[in-house]
Every structure is written in C-alpha cells, then in structure tokens.
Design a protein around this motif. Structure first.
Motif, PDB file in Angstrom:
ATOM      1  N   GLY A  33       0.799  -1.227   0.000  1.00  0.00           N
ATOM      2  CA  GLY A  33       0.000   0.000   0.000  1.00  0.00           C
ATOM      3  C   GLY A  33       0.827   1.270   0.000  1.00  0.00           C
ATOM      4  N   HIS A  34       2.141   1.140  -0.130  1.00  0.00           N
ATOM      5  CA  HIS A  34       2.987   2.340  -0.121  1.00  0.00           C
ATOM      6  C   HIS A  34       3.059   2.991  -1.500  1.00  0.00           C
ATOM      7  CE1 HIS A  34       4.215   1.330   3.858  1.00  0.00           C
ATOM      8  NE2 HIS A  34       4.893   0.247   3.497  1.00  0.00           N
ATOM      9  N   GLN A  35       3.292   4.303  -1.491  1.00  0.00           N
ATOM     10  CA  GLN A  35       3.653   4.981  -2.734  1.00  0.00           C
ATOM     11  C   GLN A  35       5.165   4.845  -2.902  1.00  0.00           C
ATOM     12  OE1 GLN A  35       2.109   8.925  -1.746  1.00  0.00           O
ATOM     13  NE2 GLN A  35       0.564   8.656  -3.350  1.00  0.00           N
ATOM     14  N   ALA A  36       5.619   4.664  -4.145  1.00  0.00           N
ATOM     15  CA  ALA A  36       7.058   4.430  -4.326  1.00  0.00           C
ATOM     16  C   ALA A  36       7.669   5.394  -5.333  1.00  0.00           C
ATOM     17  CB  ALA A  36       7.287   2.992  -4.797  1.00  0.00           C
ATOM     18  N   VAL A  37       8.795   5.995  -4.916  1.00  0.00           N
ATOM     19  CA  VAL A  37       9.649   6.733  -5.838  1.00  0.00           C
ATOM     20  C   VAL A  37      10.947   5.937  -5.908  1.00  0.00           C
ATOM     21  CG1 VAL A  37      10.943   8.873  -6.211  1.00  0.00           C
ATOM     22  CG2 VAL A  37       8.604   8.956  -5.302  1.00  0.00           C
ATOM     23  N   VAL A  38      11.363   5.601  -7.125  1.00  0.00           N
ATOM     24  CA  VAL A  38      12.514   4.724  -7.293  1.00  0.00           C
ATOM     25  C   VAL A  38      13.607   5.484  -8.038  1.00  0.00           C
ATOM     26  CG1 VAL A  38      13.285   2.475  -8.126  1.00  0.00           C
ATOM     27  CG2 VAL A  38      10.873   2.828  -7.543  1.00  0.00           C
ATOM     28  N   VAL A  39      14.803   5.498  -7.461  1.00  0.00           N
ATOM     29  CA  VAL A  39      15.943   6.158  -8.106  1.00  0.00           C
ATOM     30  C   VAL A  39      16.898   5.073  -8.588  1.00  0.00           C
ATOM     31  CG1 VAL A  39      17.934   7.677  -7.732  1.00  0.00           C
ATOM     32  CG2 VAL A  39      15.712   8.217  -6.675  1.00  0.00           C
ATOM     33  N   VAL A  40      17.334   5.155  -9.821  1.00  0.00           N
ATOM     34  CA  VAL A  40      18.270   4.144 -10.322  1.00  0.00           C
ATOM     35  C   VAL A  40      19.529   4.770 -10.900  1.00  0.00           C
ATOM     36  CG1 VAL A  40      16.695   2.216 -10.765  1.00  0.00           C
ATOM     37  CG2 VAL A  40      16.946   4.019 -12.480  1.00  0.00           C
ATOM     38  N   SER A  41      20.598   3.951 -10.868  1.00  0.00           N
ATOM     39  CA  SER A  41      21.885   4.320 -11.483  1.00  0.00           C
ATOM     40  C   SER A  41      21.940   3.780 -12.905  1.00  0.00           C
ATOM     41  CB  SER A  41      23.038   3.683 -10.707  1.00  0.00           C
ATOM     42  OG  SER A  41      23.129   4.212  -9.425  1.00  0.00           O
ATOM     43  N   ALA A  42      23.022   4.105 -13.586  1.00  0.00           N
ATOM     44  CA  ALA A  42      23.278   3.532 -14.909  1.00  0.00           C
ATOM     45  C   ALA A  42      23.573   2.041 -14.755  1.00  0.00           C
ATOM     46  CB  ALA A  42      24.477   4.251 -15.531  1.00  0.00           C
ATOM     47  N   MET A  43      23.278   1.273 -15.811  1.00  0.00           N
ATOM     48  CA  MET A  43      23.449  -0.187 -15.739  1.00  0.00           C
ATOM     49  C   MET A  43      24.919  -0.575 -15.614  1.00  0.00           C
ATOM     50  SD  MET A  43      20.811  -1.291 -18.774  1.00  0.00           S
ATOM     51  CE  MET A  43      21.023  -3.070 -18.654  1.00  0.00           C
ATOM     52  N   GLY A  44      25.226  -1.422 -14.623  1.00  0.00           N
ATOM     53  CA  GLY A  44      26.570  -1.997 -14.479  1.00  0.00           C
ATOM     54  C   GLY A  44      27.671  -0.953 -14.553  1.00  0.00           C
ATOM     55  N   LYS A  45      28.606  -1.181 -15.473  1.00  0.00           N
ATOM     56  CA  LYS A  45      29.777  -0.290 -15.595  1.00  0.00           C
ATOM     57  C   LYS A  45      29.580   0.772 -16.682  1.00  0.00           C
ATOM     58  CE  LYS A  45      32.829  -2.515 -12.854  1.00  0.00           C
ATOM     59  NZ  LYS A  45      32.354  -1.954 -11.592  1.00  0.00           N
ATOM     60  N   THR A  46      28.315   1.047 -17.026  1.00  0.00           N
ATOM     61  CA  THR A  46      28.047   1.988 -18.124  1.00  0.00           C
ATOM     62  C   THR A  46      28.778   3.317 -17.965  1.00  0.00           C
ATOM     63  OG1 THR A  46      25.869   1.032 -18.436  1.00  0.00           O
ATOM     64  CG2 THR A  46      26.187   3.236 -19.310  1.00  0.00           C
ATOM     65  N   THR A  47      28.743   3.880 -16.761  1.00  0.00           N
ATOM     66  CA  THR A  47      29.353   5.212 -16.587  1.00  0.00           C
ATOM     67  C   THR A  47      30.852   5.151 -16.893  1.00  0.00           C
ATOM     68  OG1 THR A  47      27.701   5.601 -14.892  1.00  0.00           O
ATOM     69  CG2 THR A  47      29.494   7.197 -15.020  1.00  0.00           C
ATOM     70  N   ASP A  48      31.520   4.091 -16.400  1.00  0.00           N
ATOM     71  CA  ASP A  48      32.960   3.938 -16.695  1.00  0.00           C
ATOM     72  C   ASP A  48      33.187   3.809 -18.196  1.00  0.00           C
ATOM     73  OD1 ASP A  48      33.613   3.956 -14.029  1.00  0.00           O
ATOM     74  OD2 ASP A  48      33.551   1.776 -13.822  1.00  0.00           O
ATOM     75  N   GLN A  49      32.297   3.050 -18.854  1.00  0.00           N
ATOM     76  CA  GLN A  49      32.464   2.865 -20.304  1.00  0.00           C
ATOM     77  C   GLN A  49      32.280   4.185 -21.050  1.00  0.00           C
ATOM     78  OE1 GLN A  49      29.572  -0.214 -20.734  1.00  0.00           O
ATOM     79  NE2 GLN A  49      30.982  -1.810 -20.039  1.00  0.00           N
TER      80      GLN A  49
END
Ligand code: ADP
Ligand code: ASP
Ligand code: MG
Length: 411
Positions: A33-49
C-alpha cells in the motif's frame, strides 16, 4: 500507507533480468500500500564505459560535454525499469533529473542540488503511478544538464526523500549493508546493524564508497533514516540514524581508505600574513578540493606548506599555482603522487587518547612511512604509499578487533 524512496545502484540493474528483479522489490512495497519513488543508477559499468569512450577522443574532455554524456546512462535504466513494471501490470513513469525538478548549481561533474520542485512527482504519485527518477543528474538555472559526482545517485534518492517528506529511504546495493571496512578488500569486515549519521558521514568522506557523502549529509540534515541493504539477498541491512547505540566498549567503528592522493609542497613560502588565504582562495576558485593541510610557521621569514589533493587535479593545481606564483610568493613547488589515505573512524575516540598512538604503531609495524596525519574528534587519518594501503587497512582492522562483535579496548 507511506511514501518510500528506494535507490538501486549499478550492479543491481546491470542486466534486464536484474531490472526485473528490481521491479519485484519495488512491487513488494507497492503491494503493502505504499507509494514508491525509485531512483536508479546507470546499468553496471556503463558510466565507466562512457568515460573511456570520451577519453578515446580527448585526454581532457570538456566537463559540460562529459555531463551531457554521463547523464545518458541513467536515462537508459529509468525507461527499462518503467517498461518492466508496466509489463507486470502496474502504472509506472520514468523521469530524468530535470523532469523531476532537481535543480543544481552550475558546476559540471560535481554539482550540488540547490532546490527540488517535487510538484510533478507528487502529482504522478497522486495518480497512483510508480515514479522512477534518474539518479546522479540535475539541471542548472540556465538549463544546463549537470551531474552530482560519481556515486551521486544516492544523493538524488535522499534529497528526493527530504523534498517529498518520505517515511523511509532504502539504498539497495551489492553488499548487505555498511561494513566495518570494505568487504571486498578487508577479509574480516563485519556488517554493522546500525551506525550514526556522523560516523557514516566521516567514513563516506574518507573513501568508504558504499554511500555518497552528500547523501549522508542530506539524511542527517533532514533526519531521514536510511537503510543500506542488498538488492539480491533478503536479510536486513544497516540502519543509519542520529544516535546509533554503541556496541560494548567500541572505540573504532570502521576503517576507510582512499587511493589517488597527491601531496603538493610549496617551498620558500613568504610568511606574510595573507599568504595562506591567497593559496587556498585561488585553488577554491578553480574548484580544486584540498584535503589535509600542514604548515608550521616557526617565526622564520620563509616556511613550507604541504597539502593533499586528488591525483586528477595535479595539472590544474600546478597551473593555478604558476598563474598566481608572484602574488603568493614561493620558491618552488613539488608534487608526490601514488599516495593513499587510511583512516579509522569512531565516535568513541573522543575520550580515548591512546587511539592515534596505536594506529601509528600498527602502520609502522607494516613498514609503511607516514607522510601526513590529520585528526578530528572521531577520526584519525594517515597518508602513506599506495602499495601499503590494503595492508594497513587489514592490519588496523585486526588491531582494533573490528571483526569481532564486542569490540576493542585501546591497548
Ligand atoms: P552501487 O552501485 O549500488 O551504488 P557502490 O559500488 O557505489 O554500489 O557501493 C557498494 C560498494 O561499496 C561495495 O561493493 C563495497 O565494495 C564498497 N564499500 C566500501 N566501503 C564499504 C563499507 N564500509 N561497507 C560496505 N561496502 C563498502
Ligand atoms: N552512474 C553514476 C556512477 O557510476 C552514479 C551512481 O551510480 O551513483 O558514478
Ligand atoms: Mg554507489
């Protein structure tokens, strides 16, 4: 029913299968019954790539274009997670940082959040949407895309939790919580059930990469309880809160370490009274972060000054010092790279004067030369050669008996 912010880091969203797994973890809260805000990062090592793609083209790519590039990583994940949730039969919508109202100062690659206009998120929540926000990014007042510094998705999550008055902020990652030291490199590292904001802030600043320091700052300032836990395993994680109960006799709570430290030394510095302010004003104006500073003015006409910076700022620091050399007044400057900082942290240190001495004995015991030292009420840091960093961390962890539940006395 409450409002919960959940954050999932790069490893937790590295594949579409893991993104589906994240979807299930989100629905567990939604189904309560909760409202959800979801924060995500880039997949795996994407930022390094992405960083290495840019470096193929330029050794010094412009910071504006780097932010434009790196912000794309998180954008991939938000839409994929939204698609996964829709496929599971739920209403979900993804938002970039700027769509989510995350305003920052105009500092590329390390911007601070200045304001959040949460009205769009709030109205989507009111329509029963699961709102998915790209971590690590925002927009400056003149419409430029900025990023918050490596690891900055944690900060997006906690800042949103503050702006929305969320009941909880859960940080899901690839370890089961905050450990006494990095479990990847310190073999006896032990998970902590609880830790105070203050100690966590210190550990994060001193290199414990499990949380972005500014995320802890936000959590402390807005009194948001955080839980760091695993996205793969079910066990409870580590609670970060105002006053974590001290474990019996615990003096040192954790060991943190950080490599890529450079020591700069200015020799023959004029001892006129405004010299130090000129040095550090010129560095600050060029966004160069200075960490440990050592200067002893013994009353002679000239002295030397040492300070540490990150390796990547060496060129910039040398050119700033050169530019202002006449104004500042010094004979020569030397830099020593390949150093590391090892630190012990614990609120119990304030009343235990023997802790620093014990730390130095342990470091000397592994034949590492201590090049600089810095202390506060709850930490002691030593700068040593990088090759000795992990030996020092493991030796300190053992000497302060951090692997054992009822921890240590000083001697
Ligand atoms: P995410 O992508 O989920 O944000 P990070 O790589 O940023 O994950 O942070 C998790 C990593 O932090 C762990 O894999 C671990 O190696 C490292 N780490 C460093 N210090 C600690 C610590 N004291 N406790 C737990 N993990 C730590
Ligand atoms: N993707 C960014 C990084 O790798 C931000 C984050 O993961 O928190 O640093
Ligand atoms: Mg992280």
């Amino acid at each position: 029913m409450g409002l919960i912010v959940q954050k999932f880091g790069g490893t937790s969203v590295a594949t579409t299968e893991r993104i589906r797994n994240v979807g299930h973890r989100v629905l567990e809260e939604v189904n309560k019954g909760h409202q959800a805000v979801v924060v995500v990062s880039a997949m795996g090592k994407t930022t390094d790539q992405l960083v290495s793609l840019a470096n193929d083209l330029s050794a010094y790519p412009s910071k504006r274009e780097m932010d434009m590039l790196l912000a794309t990583g998180e954008q991939v994940t938000i839409s994929l997670l939204s698609i996964a949730l829709q496929e599971m039969g739920h209403q979900a919508v993804s938002l970039t940082g700027w769509q989510a109202g995350i305003q920052t100062e105009k500092v590329f690659s390390n911007a601070r959040i200045t304001d959040i206009d949460a009205s769009k998120i709030q109205s989507l929540l009111n329509e029963n949407q699961i709102v998915i926000v790209a971590g690590f990014q925002g927009v400056s007042s003149d419409g430029e895309i900025t990023t918050l510094g490596r690891g900055g998705s944690d900060t997006t999550a906690v800042a949103l939790a503050a702006a929305l008055g969320a009941d909880r902020c859960d940080i899901y990652t690839d370890v089961t919580g905050v450990y006494t030291s990095d479990p990847r490199y310190v073999k006896d590292a032990r998970k902590l059930d609880r830790i105070s904001y203050e100690e966590m802030l210190e550990l994060a600043h001193l290199g414990a990469g499990v949380l972005h320091p500014r995320a802890v700052e936000f959590a402390k300032n807005y009194q948001i309880p955080l839980e760091v836990r695993s996205s793969m395993e079910r066990e409870r994680g580590t609670i970060i809160e105002e006053e974590a109960q001290m474990e019996n006799g615990l003096v040192v709570r954790g060991v943190a370490f950080e490599k890529n430290v450079t020591r700069m030394t200015l020799f023959g510095l004029d001892n006129s009274h405004a010299t130090l302010s000129k040095v550090f004003r010129s560095l600050a104006e060029n966004h160069i972060n200075v960490d440990i500073i050592i200067q002893a003015n013994t009353g002679e006409k000239k002295s030397s000054l040492s300070f540490t910076i990150h390796d990547e700022d060496v060129q910039n620091t040398l050119s700033v010092l050169e530019k202002y050399s006449n104004e500042i007044g010094f004979d020569k400057v030397e830099s020593e790279t390949g150093l590391a900082k090892v630190s012990i942290v614990g609120a119990g240190m304030i009343s235990n004067p023997g802790v620093a001495a014990r730390m130095f004995e342990v470091i000397e015991g592994i034949d590492a030369a201590i090049k600089m030292v810095s202390t506060s009420e709850i930490k002691v840091s030593a700068v040593i050669e990088q090759e000795k960093m992990l030996d020092a961390a493991n030796a300190l962890h053992a000497a302060f008996k951090l692997g054992e539940v009822a921890a240590t006395s000083v001697n």
